[in-house]
Design an enzyme around this catalytic site. Structure first.
Site, PDB file in Angstrom:
ATOM      1  NE  ARG A  13      -2.343   1.307  -2.694  1.00 21.95           N
ATOM      2  CZ  ARG A  13      -3.605   1.616  -2.485  1.00 21.95           C
ATOM      3  NH1 ARG A  13      -4.216   1.224  -1.379  1.00 21.95           N
ATOM      4  NH2 ARG A  13      -4.274   2.334  -3.347  1.00 21.95           N
ATOM      5  CB  SER A  40      -5.245   0.208   2.603  1.00 21.07           C
ATOM      6  OG  SER A  40      -6.482   0.878   2.640  1.00 21.07           O
ATOM      7  CD  GLU A  61      -2.821   0.823  14.685  1.00 23.80           C
ATOM      8  OE1 GLU A  61      -3.030   1.133  15.885  1.00 23.80           O
ATOM      9  OE2 GLU A  61      -3.609   1.120  13.773  1.00 23.80           O
ATOM     10  CG  PHE A  86      -1.532   4.107  11.713  1.00 28.73           C
ATOM     11  CD1 PHE A  86      -1.538   5.330  12.367  1.00 28.73           C
ATOM     12  CD2 PHE A  86      -2.424   3.904  10.675  1.00 28.73           C
ATOM     13  CE1 PHE A  86      -2.423   6.343  11.989  1.00 28.73           C
ATOM     14  CE2 PHE A  86      -3.308   4.906  10.301  1.00 28.73           C
ATOM     15  CZ  PHE A  86      -3.308   6.128  10.955  1.00 28.73           C
ATOM     16  CG  HIS A 112      -1.478   4.523   2.313  1.00 24.64           C
ATOM     17  ND1 HIS A 112      -1.396   3.253   1.806  1.00 24.64           N
ATOM     18  CD2 HIS A 112      -2.708   4.983   1.953  1.00 24.64           C
ATOM     19  CE1 HIS A 112      -2.516   2.939   1.180  1.00 24.64           C
ATOM     20  NE2 HIS A 112      -3.336   3.973   1.244  1.00 24.64           N
ATOM     21  CG  ASP A 120      -6.717   9.898   4.068  1.00 23.04           C
ATOM     22  OD1 ASP A 120      -7.843  10.291   3.701  1.00 23.04           O
ATOM     23  OD2 ASP A 120      -6.423   8.698   4.199  1.00 23.04           O
ATOM     24  NE  ARG A 170      -4.759   6.284  -1.595  1.00 24.42           N
ATOM     25  CZ  ARG A 170      -5.498   7.345  -1.904  1.00 24.42           C
ATOM     26  NH1 ARG A 170      -4.997   8.553  -1.841  1.00 24.42           N
ATOM     27  NH2 ARG A 170      -6.760   7.189  -2.255  1.00 24.42           N
TER      28      ARG A 170
END
Lengths: 317, 281
Positions: A13, A40, A61, A86, A112, A120, A170
């Site tokens: 990322r 992020s 989104e 998302f 991610h 998560d 990530r």
């Protein structure tokens, strides 16, 4: 086995963030949108340097994808950023109608992705996004393997006229590709030439494939290793040429075996030159909480699993 | 006031086009199309500043987005009669290999259309994106959009409505076709919209109502007033009260003709009520 080294591990990322920042300085048509995950997605540099070209959409989104589609009308090149879950499943119909069917030049950039999101858990660990995106007519699908490649891909897709899904992640992973690489959409990268088995890997599994190749070499097995950063359009020629030589293939991806890279490779082989294939992928399951390394081991997405599948597929020749 | 007789003649001709188009293929959406005829005629012939010809970016001109894409018959008729494509092409509505798909799309390259719509609730976001692009390009032309009232049941609209006010997108005029009907019945029966004006205002929009949305002079006056409200830091919503099926008596004041085509006898009655003015396609 060709030797690959790296100075340090970096998250992919951050490669996206660096590429986007460079685009901010070199291409004034590029605009960026984010849905409350600027940190992020490593979009802060672009945002700080180009506040007028950065759009904070909030946790909305669907609207973000529509805004991006609209921004192309007037000549902008929008890059959207949020987590892969998302970026795809949540907004599938918006991407389908307002971006893909409408032929809009939107770059959907997704961090991610996959299990390596880690703690998560399954709500955020999408393993279906490659399938969702590759089924859309006209969509280009890219999954990069390290920082340098992600940065190069980010810059390259701005020059491509059409919708793109760029998938990255990530965790910090070995940054082994060259800093000055030329990123060619749809062009496979040959990492190691071999004769016994072809390993076709994408994303975080590329480094695992290199490690697998080293272990196989120690056992006298010659693996041909291909880095497929572009899943659609797939470099079918490179795959067919390799499998014609080795006679079998292992595909490796951080994604469900249904709908992912593996199925694209299987389809290519079945239509041209059928050959035994084994899949390193999640087997139609959701993920769970855990560290990235624990998850990749539990779900069989590592070099050990690639070695095992390589031996298995060779026995099927 | 401009020469409204010509615009009224055009509206009558557009209504003929609409019922003939849906009759020919026994499908399509005449109700909402008829209800928005005056709006489209006014917008494309009196309100918007438009270039001759079509280019996708629409720089230096006003740009319109249709969010409730199912009312494509009125959109196609008005675009054709404004010169975007040959009027004869209305003959191909919903047929195989046509640019005039059931719902509007850019996919077949139909001039005048800048986004696909049909799956509801997406047009507001797209229109806002185009409005942001105009601001970045220092283009002081406006974005116009049209939305069904029932369409506002889609949540994405409210994401967009929240975004527009928060970011002072004041170069957009979003019109709601407030006919209070949807496929399954009245909006009050299906899912009540509540006080739409209060909702837009609570979200930070300036709101204007056009009480007579099928009176072309009222529509022109209303849209020009809306235009004067732009550029003041707030997005502008127009609640345009219309009658679904307007101009064909048996189609009016009911949701029954939302997505149903007339038969031969019904077509004849509809055409009798809307005599040919500018020439059928």
């Amino acid at each position: 086995m060709k030797k690959y080294t790296y100075e340090k591990k970096i998250d992919t990322r951050s490669g996206f963030g660096a590429g986007l920042a460079e685009l901010g300085r070199t291409n004034d048509k590029v605009v960026a949108l984010c849905a409350d995950l600027t940190g992020s997605l490593k979009m802060d540099e672009f945002k700080n340097e180009n506040p007028e070209r950065f759009f904070q959409a909030g946790i909305a989104e669907a609207n973000m994808i529509g805004l991006a589609a609209g921004l192309t009308i007037g000549g902008k090149i929008p890059f959207t950023g949020t987590f892969a879950n998302f970026s795809t499943g949540r907004v599938y119909d918006q991407i389908r109608q307002s971006v893909a069917y409408s032929g809009k030049n939107v770059k959907i950039c997704a961090s991610h992705a996959g299990l390596t999101l880690g703690e998560d858990g399954a709500t955020h660990q999408i393993l279906e996004d490659i399938g969702l995106m590759k089924m859309l007519p006209g969509m280009t699908v890219i999954n990069t393997c390290d920082y340098n490649q992600t940065k190069a891909a980010t810059i390259a897709i701005a020059e491509h006229d059409g919708p793109v899904y760029l998938r990255f992640g990530r965790p910090a992973v070995p940054n082994f590709t060259s800093e000055d690489q030329k990123f060619e959409i749809g062009k496979a990268v040959m990492l190691n030439e071999g004769t016994d088995v072809t390993i076709v890997a994408t994303g975080h599994l590329v480094w695992e494939a290199i490690e697998a190749g080293e272990k196989l070499a120690e056992e006298g097995i010659s693996a041909e290793i291909i880095n497929i950063h572009t899943i659609k359009p797939l470099d079918e020629e490179a795959i067919l040429k390799s499998v014609a030589k080795t006679g079998c293939v292992v595909t490796a991806e951080e994604h469900n075996y249904l709908g992912g890279l593996g199925e694209s490779v299987a389809r290519t082989l079945s239509m041209n030159n059928p050959a035994p294939q084994e899949f390193v992928a999640t087997m139609d399951t959701f993920g769970e909480s855990g560290t990235p390394a624990q998850l990749m081991e539990k779900y069989g997405l590592n070099s050990a699993s690639i070695v095992e599948k390589a031996k298995k597929v060779m026995a099927r020749k | 006031m401009p020469d409204t007789q010509h615009l009224k003649d055009l509206a009558t001709q557009v209504r003929r086009d609409i019922v003939r188009m849906v009759h020919k293929v026994n499908s399509g959406h005449p109700g909402g199309s008829l209800g928005c005829t005056e709006f489209f005629v006014a917008l494309y012939n009196e309100v918007m500043e438009l270039h001759e010809g079509f280019d996708m970016d629409g720089n230096g001109e006003d740009v319109f987005f249709l969010s409730n894409g199912h009312i494509s018959p009125v959109y196609y008729s008005v675009l054709a009669r404004r010169g975007y494509f040959p009027v004869d092409e209305l003959n191909t509505f919903r047929l195989i290999n046509s640019r005039l798909q059931g719902h509007p799309t850019t996919h077949e390259g139909l001039p005048g259309v800048r986004i696909a719509s049909g799956s509801l609730g997406q047009g507001m976001s797209v229109a806002l994106g185009a409005a942001l692009a105009k601001k970045l390009n220092n283009d002081n032309h406006l974005i116009y959009s049209l939305h069904g009232d029932g369409e506002l049941q889609e949540g994405q609209n409210w994401e967009a409505i929240m975004y527009a006010a928060a970011n002072k997108v004041d170069n957009i005029i979003a019109t709601v076709d407030y006919n209070k009907q949807q496929i399954d019945g009245s909006t009050d029966d299906v899912l009540p919209l509540g006080d739409l004006r209060a909702k837009f205002e609570a979200f930070g929009w300036d709101v204007l109502e056009i009480e007579e949305g099928n009176d072309i002079e009222a529509v022109i006056a209303g849209l020009k007033e809306a235009k004067a409200m732009t550029g003041k830091g707030k997005p502008v919503a127009v609640l345009m009260h219309t009658v679904m099926g307007n101009g064909v008596d048996f189609m009016m004041h009911t949701h029954a003709w939302h997505g149903k085509a007339p038969n031969d006898d019904q077509l004849a009655i509809a055409l009798e009520q809307n005599p040919e003015t500018l020439g059928d396609y």
